[in-house]
Design a protein around this motif. Structure first.
Motif, PDB file in Angstrom:
ATOM      1  N   VAL A 169      23.500 -24.145 -26.143  1.00 47.45           N
ATOM      2  CA  VAL A 169      22.129 -24.661 -26.048  1.00 47.45           C
ATOM      3  C   VAL A 169      21.857 -25.639 -27.190  1.00 47.45           C
ATOM      4  N   TRP A 170      22.256 -25.273 -28.405  1.00 47.60           N
ATOM      5  CA  TRP A 170      22.048 -26.159 -29.557  1.00 47.60           C
ATOM      6  C   TRP A 170      22.784 -27.482 -29.346  1.00 47.60           C
ATOM      7  N   LEU A 171      24.032 -27.401 -28.923  1.00 47.22           N
ATOM      8  CA  LEU A 171      24.821 -28.613 -28.672  1.00 47.22           C
ATOM      9  C   LEU A 171      24.121 -29.530 -27.682  1.00 47.22           C
TER      10      LEU A 171
ATOM     11  N   PHE B 242      21.129 -31.231 -29.105  1.00 41.77           N
ATOM     12  CA  PHE B 242      21.565 -32.279 -30.021  1.00 41.77           C
ATOM     13  C   PHE B 242      21.995 -33.531 -29.251  1.00 41.77           C
ATOM     14  N   LEU B 243      22.729 -33.321 -28.177  1.00 38.71           N
ATOM     15  CA  LEU B 243      23.260 -34.430 -27.386  1.00 38.71           C
ATOM     16  C   LEU B 243      22.296 -34.929 -26.311  1.00 38.71           C
ATOM     17  N   THR B 244      21.160 -34.282 -26.185  1.00 40.27           N
ATOM     18  CA  THR B 244      20.209 -34.539 -25.083  1.00 40.27           C
ATOM     19  C   THR B 244      20.946 -34.520 -23.738  1.00 40.27           C
ATOM     20  N   ASN B 245      21.679 -33.443 -23.524  1.00 44.42           N
ATOM     21  CA  ASN B 245      22.453 -33.288 -22.290  1.00 44.42           C
ATOM     22  C   ASN B 245      21.600 -32.571 -21.245  1.00 44.42           C
ATOM     23  N   MET B 246      21.183 -33.305 -20.229  1.00 46.08           N
ATOM     24  CA  MET B 246      20.285 -32.752 -19.215  1.00 46.08           C
ATOM     25  C   MET B 246      21.023 -31.996 -18.109  1.00 46.08           C
ATOM     26  N   ASP B 247      22.344 -31.992 -18.162  1.00 44.36           N
ATOM     27  CA  ASP B 247      23.118 -31.524 -17.010  1.00 44.36           C
ATOM     28  C   ASP B 247      23.881 -30.222 -17.291  1.00 44.36           C
TER      29      ASP B 247
ATOM     30  N   ARG C 187      24.280 -43.766 -35.949  1.00 40.92           N
ATOM     31  CA  ARG C 187      22.967 -43.631 -36.585  1.00 40.92           C
ATOM     32  C   ARG C 187      22.061 -42.722 -35.771  1.00 40.92           C
ATOM     33  N   PHE C 188      22.104 -42.843 -34.445  1.00 40.13           N
ATOM     34  CA  PHE C 188      21.304 -41.967 -33.583  1.00 40.13           C
ATOM     35  C   PHE C 188      21.638 -40.502 -33.869  1.00 40.13           C
ATOM     36  N   LEU C 189      22.918 -40.168 -33.911  1.00 36.83           N
ATOM     37  CA  LEU C 189      23.333 -38.775 -34.124  1.00 36.83           C
ATOM     38  C   LEU C 189      22.998 -38.299 -35.542  1.00 36.83           C
ATOM     39  N   GLU C 190      23.120 -39.183 -36.510  1.00 35.92           N
ATOM     40  CA  GLU C 190      22.766 -38.812 -37.882  1.00 35.92           C
ATOM     41  C   GLU C 190      21.276 -38.500 -37.999  1.00 35.92           C
ATOM     42  N   ILE C 191      20.445 -39.340 -37.394  1.00 32.67           N
ATOM     43  CA  ILE C 191      18.997 -39.111 -37.410  1.00 32.67           C
ATOM     44  C   ILE C 191      18.668 -37.815 -36.689  1.00 32.67           C
ATOM     45  N   ARG C 192      19.312 -37.608 -35.554  1.00 33.51           N
ATOM     46  CA  ARG C 192      19.031 -36.404 -34.759  1.00 33.51           C
ATOM     47  C   ARG C 192      19.418 -35.141 -35.530  1.00 33.51           C
ATOM     48  N   LEU C 193      20.538 -35.197 -36.219  1.00 34.04           N
ATOM     49  CA  LEU C 193      20.970 -34.051 -37.020  1.00 34.04           C
ATOM     50  C   LEU C 193      19.997 -33.794 -38.166  1.00 34.04           C
ATOM     51  N   ALA C 194      19.531 -34.848 -38.811  1.00 33.78           N
ATOM     52  CA  ALA C 194      18.595 -34.705 -39.928  1.00 33.78           C
ATOM     53  C   ALA C 194      17.261 -34.121 -39.487  1.00 33.78           C
ATOM     54  N   HIS C 195      16.903 -34.340 -38.226  1.00 39.91           N
ATOM     55  CA  HIS C 195      15.631 -33.844 -37.687  1.00 39.91           C
ATOM     56  C   HIS C 195      15.849 -32.752 -36.638  1.00 39.91           C
ATOM     57  N   SER C 196      16.924 -32.007 -36.786  1.00 39.83           N
ATOM     58  CA  SER C 196      17.280 -31.007 -35.771  1.00 39.83           C
ATOM     59  C   SER C 196      16.298 -29.839 -35.701  1.00 39.83           C
TER      60      SER C 196
ATOM     61  N   ALA D 190      24.802 -36.895 -20.959  1.00 41.77           N
ATOM     62  CA  ALA D 190      24.211 -36.764 -22.298  1.00 41.77           C
ATOM     63  C   ALA D 190      23.838 -38.145 -22.850  1.00 41.77           C
ATOM     64  N   LEU D 191      23.094 -38.129 -23.959  1.00 42.06           N
ATOM     65  CA  LEU D 191      22.730 -39.370 -24.660  1.00 42.06           C
ATOM     66  C   LEU D 191      22.076 -40.379 -23.722  1.00 42.06           C
ATOM     67  N   TYR D 192      21.173 -39.880 -22.884  1.00 43.64           N
ATOM     68  CA  TYR D 192      20.603 -40.756 -21.855  1.00 43.64           C
ATOM     69  C   TYR D 192      19.779 -41.903 -22.429  1.00 43.64           C
ATOM     70  N   PHE D 193      19.435 -41.859 -23.699  1.00 42.74           N
ATOM     71  CA  PHE D 193      18.692 -42.957 -24.330  1.00 42.74           C
ATOM     72  C   PHE D 193      19.469 -44.266 -24.231  1.00 42.74           C
ATOM     73  N   HIS D 194      20.821 -44.197 -24.169  1.00 42.08           N
ATOM     74  CA  HIS D 194      21.608 -45.430 -24.260  1.00 42.08           C
ATOM     75  C   HIS D 194      21.631 -46.238 -22.961  1.00 42.08           C
TER      76      HIS D 194
END
Length: 265
Positions: free
Chosen positions: A129-131, A134-139, A241-250, A162-166
């Motif tokens: 669930v955490w993973l 973090f990855l914004t995996n909707m599936d 950078r996206f993943l670094e920001i996401r981790l910092a604000h997890s 995952a990472l649907y923002f891209h």
């Protein structure tokens, strides 16, 4: 210099075995020159290279965190491959996928995870669930769990959603700080009672160096022309950078997951 490095093997696809029509991207079982079978994901499919990038990042981040993921390899498709394929739709897909694709080692005999049959322990459920937050995996839902049972162990597959923002890169830095509201539909959410513990453990494992090592794996040819970036290197660094920001604000997506679980239970 980054001392943490990851290397993926590259194989040559030698035989198209059969389509896997469960997904909209038409993956296939294929044989490579190393003699192994793979679940092959094509760059010429609907979502293009972005789905392969999400698959690559998601799978290797999961592996770093200690979760079971089939080996990922770069799969090279020759221009002459598939010319004798009788199915025109498949032939068009193969033609559009010449060059580097992505493949997962095929887990022969594996069965699809069914939450009504198999229960997952709290720690593993919380890790997955955490993973996915973090990855914004909707599936990873009851409708499509994207998990397999193989030799009585749970394996994660298919992170292409995952990472649907891209798919737009619209306000991507802002997106990195947002909660993952779709966690409410996660197939393992009810069992994820150890989210706090997992949060601390995973934050201690992941760091910018490990994230950079994963992002460095992305082939240049998968980074499409994008008006948001002046170069492929800038494009690649935006993923990191996206993943670094996401981790910092997890803490944000952790609280969302806990809140969703409270409502569910």
């Amino acid at each position: 210099m980054n001392d943490f490095q990851i290397a993926l093997r590259t194989v040559q696809v030698t035989r198209y075995v059969t389509p896997l029509r469960e997904g909209g991207s038409m993956p296939a079982i294929a044989e490579a020159d190393d003699g192994f079978l793979y679940a092959l994901k094509f760059r010429g499919a609907g979502q293009g290279p972005r789905a392969l990038i999400a698959e690559l990042i998601g799978g290797e981040i999961a592996r770093i965190l200690g979760l079971r993921v089939p080996e990922l390899v770069f799969a090279n498709l020759d221009e002459a491959f598939g010319r004798t394929e009788p199915d025109e739709e498949i032939q068009d897909l193969l033609k559009a996928s010449v060059g580097l694709n992505l493949a997962l080692h095929y887990l022969s005999g594996a069965i699809t995870f069914d939450p009504t049959v198999t229960q997952v322990d709290a720690k593993l459920a919380s890790q997955i669930v955490w993973l996915d937050c973090f990855l914004t995996n909707m599936d990873r839902t009851c409708r499509n769990t994207n998990m397999l049972l193989w030799h009585k162990e749970l394996w994660l597959i298919d992170h292409g959603a995952a990472l649907y923002f891209h798919h737009s890169w619209d306000k991507w830095e802002e997106q990195a700080r947002k909660p993952f509201v779709l966690v409410k539909d996660h197939v393992l959410l009810a069992w994820a009672t150890a989210l706090d513990q997992v949060h601390e453990e995973f934050r201690a494992i992941l760091n910018p160096e490990k994230i950079a090592a994963v992002i460095d794996l992305i082939p240049d040819e998968w980074l499409e022309e994008n008006s948001n970036f002046h170069s492929k290197e800038e494009h690649r660094k935006a993923y990191a950078r996206f993943l670094e920001i996401r981790l910092a604000h997890s803490d944000i997506f952790l609280k969302e997951a806990q809140h969703a679980r409270e409502i569910l239970i």
